[in-house]
Structure formats: C-alpha cells, structure tokens
Design a protein around this motif. Structure first.
Motif, PDB file in Angstrom:
ATOM      1  N   VAL A 141      39.759 -21.836  17.950  1.00 41.05           N
ATOM      2  CA  VAL A 141      40.061 -20.401  17.943  1.00 41.05           C
ATOM      3  C   VAL A 141      39.353 -19.791  16.736  1.00 41.05           C
ATOM      4  O   VAL A 141      39.629 -20.167  15.584  1.00 41.05           O
ATOM      5  CB  VAL A 141      41.579 -20.144  17.858  1.00 41.05           C
ATOM      6  CG1 VAL A 141      41.850 -18.637  17.911  1.00 41.05           C
ATOM      7  CG2 VAL A 141      42.326 -20.855  18.985  1.00 41.05           C
ATOM      8  N   ASN A 142      38.436 -18.900  17.024  1.00 38.70           N
ATOM      9  CA  ASN A 142      37.696 -18.233  15.958  1.00 38.70           C
ATOM     10  C   ASN A 142      38.300 -16.858  15.716  1.00 38.70           C
ATOM     11  O   ASN A 142      38.367 -16.038  16.641  1.00 38.70           O
ATOM     12  CB  ASN A 142      36.218 -18.102  16.365  1.00 38.70           C
ATOM     13  CG  ASN A 142      35.569 -19.469  16.489  1.00 38.70           C
ATOM     14  OD1 ASN A 142      35.868 -20.372  15.717  1.00 38.70           O
ATOM     15  ND2 ASN A 142      34.696 -19.634  17.479  1.00 38.70           N
ATOM     16  N   ILE A 143      38.755 -16.630  14.489  1.00 38.21           N
ATOM     17  CA  ILE A 143      39.284 -15.305  14.167  1.00 38.21           C
ATOM     18  C   ILE A 143      38.078 -14.435  13.827  1.00 38.21           C
ATOM     19  O   ILE A 143      37.571 -14.454  12.701  1.00 38.21           O
ATOM     20  CB  ILE A 143      40.325 -15.357  13.023  1.00 38.21           C
ATOM     21  CG1 ILE A 143      41.450 -16.356  13.360  1.00 38.21           C
ATOM     22  CG2 ILE A 143      40.889 -13.955  12.788  1.00 38.21           C
ATOM     23  CD1 ILE A 143      42.178 -16.133  14.681  1.00 38.21           C
ATOM     24  N   ALA A 144      37.602 -13.753  14.843  1.00 40.16           N
ATOM     25  CA  ALA A 144      36.463 -12.837  14.661  1.00 40.16           C
ATOM     26  C   ALA A 144      37.028 -11.512  14.190  1.00 40.16           C
ATOM     27  O   ALA A 144      37.744 -11.461  13.176  1.00 40.16           O
ATOM     28  CB  ALA A 144      35.674 -12.720  15.962  1.00 40.16           C
ATOM     29  N   SER A 145      36.790 -10.456  14.931  1.00 39.26           N
ATOM     30  CA  SER A 145      37.252  -9.120  14.541  1.00 39.26           C
ATOM     31  C   SER A 145      36.806  -8.161  15.624  1.00 39.26           C
ATOM     32  O   SER A 145      35.882  -8.465  16.390  1.00 39.26           O
ATOM     33  CB  SER A 145      36.586  -8.728  13.208  1.00 39.26           C
ATOM     34  OG  SER A 145      36.762  -7.351  12.941  1.00 39.26           O
ATOM     35  N   VAL A 172      29.891 -22.530  22.631  1.00 35.17           N
ATOM     36  CA  VAL A 172      30.775 -23.707  22.563  1.00 35.17           C
ATOM     37  C   VAL A 172      31.652 -23.772  23.820  1.00 35.17           C
ATOM     38  O   VAL A 172      31.901 -24.855  24.370  1.00 35.17           O
ATOM     39  CB  VAL A 172      31.617 -23.679  21.261  1.00 35.17           C
ATOM     40  CG1 VAL A 172      32.627 -24.816  21.239  1.00 35.17           C
ATOM     41  CG2 VAL A 172      30.699 -23.757  20.042  1.00 35.17           C
ATOM     42  N   ALA A 173      32.080 -22.612  24.310  1.00 35.57           N
ATOM     43  CA  ALA A 173      32.878 -22.588  25.543  1.00 35.57           C
ATOM     44  C   ALA A 173      32.076 -23.159  26.715  1.00 35.57           C
ATOM     45  O   ALA A 173      32.607 -23.947  27.514  1.00 35.57           O
ATOM     46  CB  ALA A 173      33.329 -21.165  25.850  1.00 35.57           C
ATOM     47  N   LEU A 174      30.821 -22.774  26.815  1.00 35.48           N
ATOM     48  CA  LEU A 174      29.996 -23.286  27.923  1.00 35.48           C
ATOM     49  C   LEU A 174      29.754 -24.789  27.764  1.00 35.48           C
ATOM     50  O   LEU A 174      29.786 -25.540  28.746  1.00 35.48           O
ATOM     51  CB  LEU A 174      28.650 -22.547  27.977  1.00 35.48           C
ATOM     52  CG  LEU A 174      28.725 -21.055  28.345  1.00 35.48           C
ATOM     53  CD1 LEU A 174      27.334 -20.440  28.331  1.00 35.48           C
ATOM     54  CD2 LEU A 174      29.393 -20.851  29.700  1.00 35.48           C
ATOM     55  N   VAL A 181      38.687 -28.814  26.620  1.00 35.63           N
ATOM     56  CA  VAL A 181      38.548 -28.100  25.345  1.00 35.63           C
ATOM     57  C   VAL A 181      38.257 -26.635  25.660  1.00 35.63           C
ATOM     58  O   VAL A 181      37.454 -26.350  26.555  1.00 35.63           O
ATOM     59  CB  VAL A 181      37.376 -28.678  24.521  1.00 35.63           C
ATOM     60  CG1 VAL A 181      37.194 -27.914  23.207  1.00 35.63           C
ATOM     61  CG2 VAL A 181      37.586 -30.163  24.261  1.00 35.63           C
ATOM     62  N   THR A 182      38.918 -25.724  24.950  1.00 30.14           N
ATOM     63  CA  THR A 182      38.562 -24.312  25.090  1.00 30.14           C
ATOM     64  C   THR A 182      38.154 -23.757  23.732  1.00 30.14           C
ATOM     65  O   THR A 182      38.542 -24.284  22.688  1.00 30.14           O
ATOM     66  CB  THR A 182      39.717 -23.454  25.655  1.00 30.14           C
ATOM     67  OG1 THR A 182      40.766 -23.369  24.678  1.00 30.14           O
ATOM     68  CG2 THR A 182      40.249 -24.014  26.959  1.00 30.14           C
ATOM     69  N   CYS A 183      37.339 -22.719  23.781  1.00 30.67           N
ATOM     70  CA  CYS A 183      36.904 -22.045  22.554  1.00 30.67           C
ATOM     71  C   CYS A 183      36.946 -20.540  22.797  1.00 30.67           C
ATOM     72  O   CYS A 183      36.305 -20.045  23.729  1.00 30.67           O
ATOM     73  CB  CYS A 183      35.491 -22.494  22.198  1.00 30.67           C
ATOM     74  SG  CYS A 183      34.857 -21.707  20.692  1.00 30.67           S
ATOM     75  N   ASN A 184      37.728 -19.860  21.987  1.00 33.52           N
ATOM     76  CA  ASN A 184      37.877 -18.413  22.143  1.00 33.52           C
ATOM     77  C   ASN A 184      37.836 -17.712  20.792  1.00 33.52           C
ATOM     78  O   ASN A 184      38.078 -18.331  19.752  1.00 33.52           O
ATOM     79  CB  ASN A 184      39.228 -18.104  22.818  1.00 33.52           C
ATOM     80  CG  ASN A 184      39.232 -18.541  24.267  1.00 33.52           C
ATOM     81  OD1 ASN A 184      38.559 -17.951  25.109  1.00 33.52           O
ATOM     82  ND2 ASN A 184      39.966 -19.617  24.555  1.00 33.52           N
ATOM     83  N   ALA A 185      37.550 -16.426  20.854  1.00 37.35           N
ATOM     84  CA  ALA A 185      37.586 -15.593  19.644  1.00 37.35           C
ATOM     85  C   ALA A 185      38.700 -14.563  19.794  1.00 37.35           C
ATOM     86  O   ALA A 185      38.858 -13.974  20.865  1.00 37.35           O
ATOM     87  CB  ALA A 185      36.254 -14.884  19.461  1.00 37.35           C
ATOM     88  N   ILE A 186      39.457 -14.380  18.725  1.00 37.18           N
ATOM     89  CA  ILE A 186      40.418 -13.276  18.666  1.00 37.18           C
ATOM     90  C   ILE A 186      39.780 -12.174  17.822  1.00 37.18           C
ATOM     91  O   ILE A 186      39.219 -12.451  16.749  1.00 37.18           O
ATOM     92  CB  ILE A 186      41.765 -13.729  18.068  1.00 37.18           C
ATOM     93  CG1 ILE A 186      42.418 -14.780  18.986  1.00 37.18           C
ATOM     94  CG2 ILE A 186      42.702 -12.544  17.874  1.00 37.18           C
ATOM     95  CD1 ILE A 186      43.746 -15.326  18.476  1.00 37.18           C
ATOM     96  N   CYS A 187      39.866 -10.955  18.315  1.00 39.33           N
ATOM     97  CA  CYS A 187      39.203  -9.820  17.668  1.00 39.33           C
ATOM     98  C   CYS A 187      40.235  -8.780  17.230  1.00 39.33           C
ATOM     99  O   CYS A 187      40.482  -7.804  17.951  1.00 39.33           O
ATOM    100  CB  CYS A 187      38.196  -9.194  18.630  1.00 39.33           C
ATOM    101  SG  CYS A 187      36.904 -10.356  19.140  1.00 39.33           S
ATOM    102  N   PRO A 188      40.849  -8.983  16.052  1.00 36.52           N
ATOM    103  CA  PRO A 188      41.851  -8.013  15.609  1.00 36.52           C
ATOM    104  C   PRO A 188      41.201  -6.740  15.094  1.00 36.52           C
ATOM    105  O   PRO A 188      40.071  -6.750  14.605  1.00 36.52           O
ATOM    106  CB  PRO A 188      42.565  -8.741  14.455  1.00 36.52           C
ATOM    107  CG  PRO A 188      42.091 -10.158  14.487  1.00 36.52           C
ATOM    108  CD  PRO A 188      40.747 -10.132  15.140  1.00 36.52           C
ATOM    109  N   GLY A 189      41.954  -5.648  15.203  1.00 32.82           N
ATOM    110  CA  GLY A 189      41.617  -4.423  14.471  1.00 32.82           C
ATOM    111  C   GLY A 189      42.225  -4.536  13.083  1.00 32.82           C
ATOM    112  O   GLY A 189      42.149  -5.592  12.459  1.00 32.82           O
ATOM    113  N   TRP A 190      42.858  -3.462  12.604  1.00 31.44           N
ATOM    114  CA  TRP A 190      43.467  -3.521  11.267  1.00 31.44           C
ATOM    115  C   TRP A 190      44.738  -4.370  11.267  1.00 31.44           C
ATOM    116  O   TRP A 190      45.637  -4.159  12.091  1.00 31.44           O
ATOM    117  CB  TRP A 190      43.836  -2.122  10.778  1.00 31.44           C
ATOM    118  CG  TRP A 190      42.701  -1.188  10.473  1.00 31.44           C
ATOM    119  CD1 TRP A 190      42.526   0.063  11.006  1.00 31.44           C
ATOM    120  CD2 TRP A 190      41.631  -1.365   9.537  1.00 31.44           C
ATOM    121  NE1 TRP A 190      41.397   0.645  10.477  1.00 31.44           N
ATOM    122  CE2 TRP A 190      40.829  -0.209   9.565  1.00 31.44           C
ATOM    123  CE3 TRP A 190      41.249  -2.404   8.680  1.00 31.44           C
ATOM    124  CZ2 TRP A 190      39.689  -0.043   8.786  1.00 31.44           C
ATOM    125  CZ3 TRP A 190      40.112  -2.245   7.906  1.00 31.44           C
ATOM    126  CH2 TRP A 190      39.348  -1.085   7.959  1.00 31.44           C
TER     127      TRP A 190
END
Ligand code: NAD
Length: 263
Positions: A141-145, A172-174, A181-190
């Motif tokens: 899990v990548n904490i992106a933005s 990485v997901a592909l 295995v899964t690979c995802n990014a979470i994209c938070p705001g503030w």
C-alpha cells in the motif's frame, strides 16, 4: 484478529498517518516494523501508542532507517525478515513536504523528496515482493496523495514523486496480478498531521490569520467537504485493502480526499 500471524513494515510511522496505520494493523494482530525519525521521547511514545493497541502476541520492532538511503532500507527489510520470519504487508508512507516555485526549488530538496517519496517505495517493493509472490499473499500500500493525480503550485518535487508512486503502483500491480499480491495507492487530500500543520502555520503567518481561520482557508481552497481526513480513517482503509474482500483491488489510485479531485 484479521491479520494475526501477518507482519507489516510501515515506513514513517512515528507520526501522523503512518502511526494511525501502524495502530490499525497492530489492533488486528499484525506484527509491525515501525520506522521514522523523532526525538527518543517521540519514538518511545509512538512505540507505546502502537503496543497499547496491539494484540498481546504481536511483535513490535523499530528501525531508524533513513528512507532516502537504499542501504538503510535494505537493513530495515532484513531486520524485519529476521524478526518476523517474513514480510507480508508493506506500507510506503514516510514523507516530507517542501514548497517553492520550480525555478527556486533547491536541488538538494528535489533529490531528497524524490528519494523519500518515490525511490524508497521502489526499494521496499523490490526487496519484499518476490517472497510475497512465493507465499502467494502480500499487500503493498503506497500512501501517495491527491497530488499523485492533480497538481498544485509550489510543490513540483512532491507532485512529481507522488505521480511517480501512482505509476509504480500500476506496474507492480500488473507484475503481481494473479499471484495473491496486490499493490494499491491511497490518495488522501488534507489530513491534519504535523506535515500539514506546518503549512497551516505558514499560511497563518503569511496572511495574519488565527490557526482556526488558516485551517478553514486551507480546506476551503481545495477540499469540498471542508473537513480533514484522519490517520484513523486511513488506517481503516489500509485494513480493508489487507482484507480478503479487497483481493481484486489492485493497481488502483484510491482517493480519500473529501472530493478534492472530483472538481
Ligand atoms: P508526518 O510529518 O506526520 O509523518 C511523516 C513521517 O515520515 C514521520 O514518521 C517522519 O519521521 C517520517 N520521515 C520523514 N523523513 C524520513 C526519512 N528520511 N526516513 C524515514 N522516515 C522519515 O506526515 P504525514 O502527514 O503523516 O505524512 C505521511 C505520508 O502521507 C507522506 O507520504 C505524505 O506525503 C502523505 N500524505 C499526507 C497528507 C496530509 O494531508 N497530511 C495528504 C496526502 C498524503
């Protein structure tokens, strides 16, 4: 105890979002490798905060790895493998911000932000994903933005690195598709953390605003819900991505931005 017997590395977990994620994973029984900077007291407080939430059998370790350094990252991953036997979950979260116009952006700051926000995720992934594939289960899990999806002024390094993390997530997901295995990014705001409080303080000083008025202005400019997301909410999101119900979610850039990127 959804994650009993699983082991996680959460980078940048002595503060803010990473600490919230580490607490959420520990509460579900995962062993945790904490990481991040701070004074001895701050690091101890983070350890206590996670241990308080953790399942009694969970092992909580700490690494002082500087996530801008490949050799430190390798040592941390080796310590986690030795301490836990395996690494099942990697949350790439450590981060800092620096704001300046692109023509004034210090070269050393650019290099540091790219190393910390993008290359670190490459290193932790390359060092753990083969074992995850062998064991047929893993979560990255990548904490992106939201800045992995859209831009703002004054944030050239941050926005570039976060867009890069979203790209890395897809590759990485592909490469892991169908392996468990899964690979995802979470994209938070503030999210109200020390990283954002510094930006609130700067806005308050620049425009002679109170802390509360500066917060309202910051939210009002970008985040339609006009409310901060919390580290606890992001922890819940990571738990869901670690669940079996999320097995088919991979390669996604998932927003948690109060509608920011919908505009
Ligand atoms: P924070 O300042 O509260 O925490 C950052 C963590 O990273 C700390 O534990 C710090 O010690 C660690 N860190 C910094 N440099 C490091 C290094 N070189 N090596 C190891 N650890 C290091 O910030 P936060 O708001 O919780 O941010 C966490 C992540 O979430 C960052 O990647 C950030 O870009 C992202 N994010 C934050 C927001 C927000 O609004 N706060 C929004 C979107 C994305």
């Amino acid at each position: 105890m959804q994650l009993k017997g699983k082991s996680a590395i959460v980078t940048g977990s002595t503060s803010g979002i990473g600490l919230g994620i580490a607490q959420a994973l520990a509460a579900q029984g995962a062993n945790i490798m904490l990481n991040g900077f701070g004074t001895a007291e701050e690091i101890e407080a983070a350890k206590v905060a996670v241990k308080t939430k953790a399942h009694p059998e969970a092992v909580i370790l700490y690494s002082n790895a500087d996530m801008t350094k490949a050799s430190d990252i390798e040592a941390m991953v080796n310590d986690a493998k030795a301490g836990f036997g395996a690494v099942d979950i990697v949350v790439n979260n450590a981060g800092v911000q620096h704001t300046a116009l692109v023509e004034e952006f210090p070269v050393a700051k650019w290099d540091m932000l790219l190393a910390l926000l993008l290359s670190a995720a490459f290193h932790t992934t390359r060092l753990t994903v083969a074992d995850m594939k062998t064991r047929k289960w893993g979560r990255i899990v990548n904490i992106a933005s939201v800045h992995g999806l859209v831009a703002s002024t004054m944030k050239s390094a941050y926005v570039s690195a976060k867009h890069g993390v979203v790209g890395l997530t897809k590759v990485v997901a592909l490469e892991t598709a169908g392996t468990g295995v899964t690979c995802n990014a979470i994209c938070p705001g503030w999210v109200l953390t020390p990283l954002v409080q510094k930006q609130i303080d700067a806005l308050a000083a620049k425009e002679q605003l109170s802390n509360e008025d500066a917060k309202a202005k910051l939210l009002g400019e970008k985040q339609p819900t006009k409310a901060f997301a919390t580290p606890e909410e992001i922890g819940e999101f990571v738990l869901f991505l670690c669940s079996e119900g999320a097995q088919q979610i991979t390669g996604a850039a998932l927003t948690m931005d109060g509608g920011w990127s919908a505009q």
